[in-house]
Design a protein around this motif. Structure first.
Motif, PDB file in Angstrom:
ATOM      1  N   UNK A 125       0.798  -1.230   0.000  1.00 17.67           N
ATOM      2  CA  UNK A 125       0.000   0.000   0.000  1.00 17.67           C
ATOM      3  C   UNK A 125       0.832   1.282   0.000  1.00 17.67           C
ATOM      4  N   UNK A 126       1.903   1.393   0.828  1.00 15.63           N
ATOM      5  CA  UNK A 126       2.667   2.655   0.818  1.00 15.63           C
ATOM      6  C   UNK A 126       3.293   2.978  -0.527  1.00 15.63           C
ATOM      7  N   UNK A 127       3.541   1.960  -1.346  1.00 11.86           N
ATOM      8  CA  UNK A 127       4.222   2.167  -2.616  1.00 11.86           C
ATOM      9  C   UNK A 127       3.265   2.208  -3.802  1.00 11.86           C
ATOM     10  N   UNK A 128       2.230   1.366  -3.768  1.00  7.26           N
ATOM     11  CA  UNK A 128       1.337   1.247  -4.922  1.00  7.26           C
ATOM     12  C   UNK A 128      -0.058   1.802  -4.671  1.00  7.26           C
ATOM     13  N   UNK A 129      -0.395   2.078  -3.408  1.00  7.32           N
ATOM     14  CA  UNK A 129      -1.758   2.494  -3.083  1.00  7.32           C
ATOM     15  C   UNK A 129      -2.644   1.283  -2.824  1.00  7.32           C
ATOM     16  N   UNK A 130      -3.775   1.508  -2.154  1.00  7.94           N
ATOM     17  CA  UNK A 130      -4.633   0.403  -1.739  1.00  7.94           C
ATOM     18  C   UNK A 130      -5.215  -0.349  -2.937  1.00  7.94           C
ATOM     19  N   UNK A 131      -5.718   0.389  -3.931  1.00 10.64           N
ATOM     20  CA  UNK A 131      -6.383  -0.252  -5.069  1.00 10.64           C
ATOM     21  C   UNK A 131      -5.381  -0.991  -5.952  1.00 10.64           C
ATOM     22  N   UNK A 132      -4.296  -0.290  -6.340  1.00  8.24           N
ATOM     23  CA  UNK A 132      -3.298  -0.920  -7.201  1.00  8.24           C
ATOM     24  C   UNK A 132      -2.612  -2.078  -6.485  1.00  8.24           C
ATOM     25  N   UNK A 133      -2.407  -1.931  -5.167  1.00 14.51           N
ATOM     26  CA  UNK A 133      -1.813  -3.011  -4.399  1.00 14.51           C
ATOM     27  C   UNK A 133      -2.669  -4.265  -4.438  1.00 14.51           C
ATOM     28  N   UNK A 134      -3.992  -4.095  -4.311  1.00 11.54           N
ATOM     29  CA  UNK A 134      -4.898  -5.246  -4.372  1.00 11.54           C
ATOM     30  C   UNK A 134      -4.884  -5.875  -5.764  1.00 11.54           C
ATOM     31  N   UNK A 135      -4.740  -5.049  -6.803  1.00  8.13           N
ATOM     32  CA  UNK A 135      -4.652  -5.582  -8.159  1.00  8.13           C
ATOM     33  C   UNK A 135      -3.401  -6.440  -8.317  1.00  8.13           C
ATOM     34  N   UNK A 136      -2.266  -5.952  -7.786  1.00 12.69           N
ATOM     35  CA  UNK A 136      -1.029  -6.731  -7.850  1.00 12.69           C
ATOM     36  C   UNK A 136      -1.194  -8.082  -7.149  1.00 12.69           C
ATOM     37  N   UNK A 137      -1.868  -8.057  -5.989  1.00 14.71           N
ATOM     38  CA  UNK A 137      -2.087  -9.305  -5.249  1.00 14.71           C
ATOM     39  C   UNK A 137      -2.942 -10.263  -6.071  1.00 14.71           C
ATOM     40  N   UNK A 138      -4.000  -9.737  -6.681  1.00 13.01           N
ATOM     41  CA  UNK A 138      -4.881 -10.580  -7.491  1.00 13.01           C
ATOM     42  C   UNK A 138      -4.127 -11.192  -8.676  1.00 13.01           C
ATOM     43  N   UNK A 139      -3.307 -10.378  -9.343  1.00  7.02           N
ATOM     44  CA  UNK A 139      -2.509 -10.899 -10.460  1.00  7.02           C
ATOM     45  C   UNK A 139      -1.550 -11.972  -9.967  1.00  7.02           C
ATOM     46  N   UNK A 140      -0.952 -11.723  -8.799  1.00  5.30           N
ATOM     47  CA  UNK A 140      -0.034 -12.707  -8.232  1.00  5.30           C
ATOM     48  C   UNK A 140      -0.722 -14.032  -7.934  1.00  5.30           C
ATOM     49  N   UNK A 141      -1.952 -13.974  -7.407  1.00  5.46           N
ATOM     50  CA  UNK A 141      -2.691 -15.207  -7.116  1.00  5.46           C
ATOM     51  C   UNK A 141      -3.039 -15.951  -8.401  1.00  5.46           C
ATOM     52  N   UNK A 142      -3.439 -15.202  -9.440  1.00  2.00           N
ATOM     53  CA  UNK A 142      -3.759 -15.839 -10.731  1.00  2.00           C
ATOM     54  C   UNK A 142      -2.535 -16.574 -11.281  1.00  2.00           C
ATOM     55  N   UNK A 143      -1.371 -15.930 -11.214  1.00  3.41           N
ATOM     56  CA  UNK A 143      -0.149 -16.583 -11.689  1.00  3.41           C
ATOM     57  C   UNK A 143       0.213 -17.782 -10.824  1.00  3.41           C
ATOM     58  N   UNK A 144      -0.037 -17.655  -9.517  1.00  2.00           N
ATOM     59  CA  UNK A 144       0.298 -18.745  -8.597  1.00  2.00           C
ATOM     60  C   UNK A 144      -0.544 -19.991  -8.867  1.00  2.00           C
ATOM     61  N   UNK A 145      -1.860 -19.806  -9.066  1.00  2.00           N
ATOM     62  CA  UNK A 145      -2.718 -20.978  -9.253  1.00  2.00           C
ATOM     63  C   UNK A 145      -2.530 -21.606 -10.634  1.00  2.00           C
ATOM     64  N   UNK A 146      -1.834 -20.897 -11.533  1.00  2.00           N
ATOM     65  CA  UNK A 146      -1.463 -21.537 -12.789  1.00  2.00           C
ATOM     66  C   UNK A 146      -0.458 -22.664 -12.532  1.00  2.00           C
ATOM     67  N   UNK A 147       0.387 -22.456 -11.519  1.00  2.00           N
ATOM     68  CA  UNK A 147       1.392 -23.451 -11.166  1.00  2.00           C
ATOM     69  C   UNK A 147       0.861 -24.451 -10.137  1.00  2.00           C
ATOM     70  N   UNK A 148       0.032 -23.955  -9.187  1.00  2.00           N
ATOM     71  CA  UNK A 148      -0.529 -24.824  -8.150  1.00  2.00           C
ATOM     72  C   UNK A 148      -2.043 -24.616  -8.119  1.00  2.00           C
ATOM     73  N   UNK A 149      -2.762 -25.290  -9.001  1.00  2.00           N
ATOM     74  CA  UNK A 149      -4.211 -25.062  -9.108  1.00  2.00           C
ATOM     75  C   UNK A 149      -4.969 -25.372  -7.824  1.00  2.00           C
ATOM     76  N   UNK A 150      -4.419 -26.225  -6.976  1.00  2.00           N
ATOM     77  CA  UNK A 150      -5.126 -26.599  -5.746  1.00  2.00           C
ATOM     78  C   UNK A 150      -4.651 -25.814  -4.535  1.00  2.00           C
ATOM     79  N   UNK A 151      -3.877 -24.756  -4.747  1.00  2.00           N
ATOM     80  CA  UNK A 151      -3.481 -23.869  -3.668  1.00  2.00           C
ATOM     81  C   UNK A 151      -2.245 -24.327  -2.922  1.00  2.00           C
ATOM     82  N   UNK A 152      -1.930 -23.596  -1.844  1.00  2.00           N
ATOM     83  CA  UNK A 152      -0.738 -23.902  -1.060  1.00  2.00           C
ATOM     84  C   UNK A 152      -0.806 -25.285  -0.434  1.00  2.00           C
ATOM     85  N   UNK A 153      -1.956 -25.600   0.182  1.00  2.00           N
ATOM     86  CA  UNK A 153      -2.114 -26.872   0.893  1.00  2.00           C
ATOM     87  C   UNK A 153      -3.327 -27.591   0.315  1.00  2.00           C
TER      88      UNK A 153
END
Length: 537
Positions: A500-528
């Motif tokens: 948030x301090x660097x990207x702002x609340x909205x853009x920060x949440x977008x980055x997180x969402x993009x990160x999760x999308x990329x993550x589940x491409x590799x691990x479709x069933x999540x961390x555990x």
């Protein structure tokens, strides 16, 4: 002109009549407060504080609070106390009533913001010798903020007699700030800079930065800059801890909102778009419980949340059973229809709450034990309501883990999740297990609403704020895995707060969402990922 007023106060000491010199000094200083301009008033404030009279604090407090007046007939400065339509005037020297007059005959002595700042510092200095350690500490802080060199003598006197190490530290900070900015002695200023460099305080950093930029003494300038860098480094470490706490706090909120969804979506495979409305119903249950307690049992308000938690669980759990029996059970294995049906249900529940309670926010109060915060001079603030929500979220997760691992219902729920056909063949009534499982997830969502009512607006749209984040937590952590939900919630919360301090609340949440999308491409069933022979949708 300013010093002439101060001088006139002290000259009056030598021309007293039958009253004692100390009384003349105090009375003349009080009368000088009714000066024509603010410069003379500032000088009069200094002169009054210099008298050392115990009554000076009362008079100066009245001036700061707007209850110091002068009588129009003769200009006498008086304290004012309202009694109905009559203003009672009190002589500050004797504390006796002078007269009862109408409000129009007494005029307020007016001051500006600069004088208010001076008054706060002077009052702080006058309180430095108080018997109460808390008052002395607050006074030292006020003197530090005022940073007025005229307060140095009384401050040094207070330091010499101070025995409390914490209070003495605050006094030394105030003394060092004054010496660093106003002294002409290089050695004293260097020592003051060293003293200030030991404190971890944003105000200290700002003062050292000011001296580093404005000082003409190269030694003082360099040391002030070095001390500022040292303070800034420690402040950065405390800021990291503050962001970590905020991240854990956000994670606990996400955990509360998502742990119920981990049951309905993760275990049952139901995409429940009305899950956020279960959270909202829990918050409104809290509002209703507090409303009844405020009206009929106001002394028991601190117990309101202890009553609201089970009440919200029962209310939303009952709604969950009705939803599962009436809608969901006819749509198992049809995710698109389930999504559309529960989305429509969410809109209906929102409109129902708007009809019953109106569209505006409802007032939900904090019990006394959830009010306030732990504050440090470093700028770190740990609010009690956030701390309690962190504890509550972990307690809810622990309770849910016990239910799923140590009870017969939990065993049956896991059996149905892992292999429904085999569970049915063993005599387990999978239909009722589904209903009770959905009720459990909805009930936990209602408990989350109780907690969220303490930090968020209670409105019909409350649940919509958390539904998407809840799905992200469950998918990221691992569908149906409670410990994955825990790790996912706190991971997303902490990452969000540091972005948030660097990207702002909205853009920060977008980055997180993009990160999760990329993550589940590799691990479709999540961390555990949930383990079993057959996990059915």
């Amino acid at each position: 002109m300013r010093w002439l007023v101060v001088l006139s106060v002290f000259i009056g000491l030598g021309f007293g009549s039958s009253t004692p010199a100390h009384a003349d000094e105090f009375s003349d200083a009080v009368q000088a407060l009714n000066a024509d301009n603010n410069t003379d008033k500032a000088a009069a404030i200094e002169a009054l504080s210099a008298t050392g009279d115990e009554r000076a604090a009362t008079v100066l407090s009245a001036l700061l609070n707007g209850t110091l007046f002068y009588r129009q007939s003769d200009g006498l400065v008086v304290l004012s106390k309202e009694s109905g339509n009559v203003t009672i005037l009190i002589d500050p020297s004797t504390m006796n009533e002078v007269a009862d007059v109408s409000g129009s005959e007494a005029k307020k002595i007016r001051i500006n913001n600069k004088l208010r700042g001076q008054l706060k510092g002077v009052l702080g200095a006058l309180t430095l010798l108080s018997k109460d350690a808390d008052k002395r500490q607050n006074a030292a802080d006020e003197v530090f903020k005022a940073n007025d060199p005229s307060m140095l003598p009384v401050l040094q006197k207070a330091i010499a007699r101070e025995s409390d190490p914490d209070v003495k530290g605050r006094m030394l900070r105030a003394q060092a700030a004054i010496i660093l900015e106003y002294s002409e002695d290089t050695a004293a200023r260097l020592k003051a800079a060293q003293t200030l460099g030991e404190f971890t305080d944003p105000d200290i950093s700002a003062l050292l930065g000011k001296i580093a930029n404005t000082s003409t003494d190269p030694e003082v300038k360099k040391l002030a800059k070095d001390m500022q860098d040292s303070v800034e480094g420690r402040l950065a470490a405390w800021s990291f801890l503050g962001n970590l706490f905020q991240g854990v706090s956000l994670g606990s909120v996400l955990l509360l909102a998502a742990v119920g969804l981990a049951i309905t979506f993760g275990v049952m495979g139901v995409i429940n778009m009305a899950h956020g409305e279960m959270v909202m119903l829990g918050a409104y249950t809290t509002f209703m419980v507090q409303d009844v307690i405020r009206t009929h049992f106001p002394a028991a308000f601190d117990w309101s949340l202890a009553i609201a938690v089970p009440a919200a669980f029962l209310v939303t759990g009952a709604v969950g059973i009705l939803v599962e029996r009436g809608i969901i059970r006819w749509l198992y294995g049809r995710p698109l229809e389930t999504l559309l049906a529960t989305w429509g249900l969410s809109l209906m529940l929102q409109q129902l709450i708007r009809t019953l309670f109106g569209p505006t926010n409802q007032e939900v109060g904090n019990p006394s034990w959830m009010s306030g915060a732990i504050e440090t001079s470093t700028g770190l603030v740990l609010t009690y309501n956030r701390i309690w929500i962190i504890v509550f979220s972990l307690a809810v997760l622990g309770m849910l883990a016990l239910v799923t691992r140590k009870t017969m219902f939990g065993l049956q729920m896991r059996a149905v999740t892992q292999n429904r056909a085999m569970a049915n063949s063993m005599g387990i009534r999978s239909g009722w297990v589904d209903a009770l499982t959905f009720a459990l997830g909805s009930g936990i969502a209602g408990m989350a609403g109780v907690a969220l009512s303490q930090i968020d607006n209670v409105s019909p749209n409350l649940g919509q704020t958390y539904i998407i984040d809840s799905f992200m937590v469950v998918v990221f952590g691992g569908v149906g895995n409670l410990w994955g939900t825990l790790v996912g919630a706190f991971s997303l919360g902490i990452v969000n707060k540091f972005l948030e301090p660097y990207a702002g609340a909205v853009l920060g949440k977008i980055f997180v969402l993009v990160g999760i999308i990329l993550f589940i491409q590799k691990r479709p069933r999540g961390l555990f990922a949930l383990k079993g022979r057959s996990v059915e949708g």
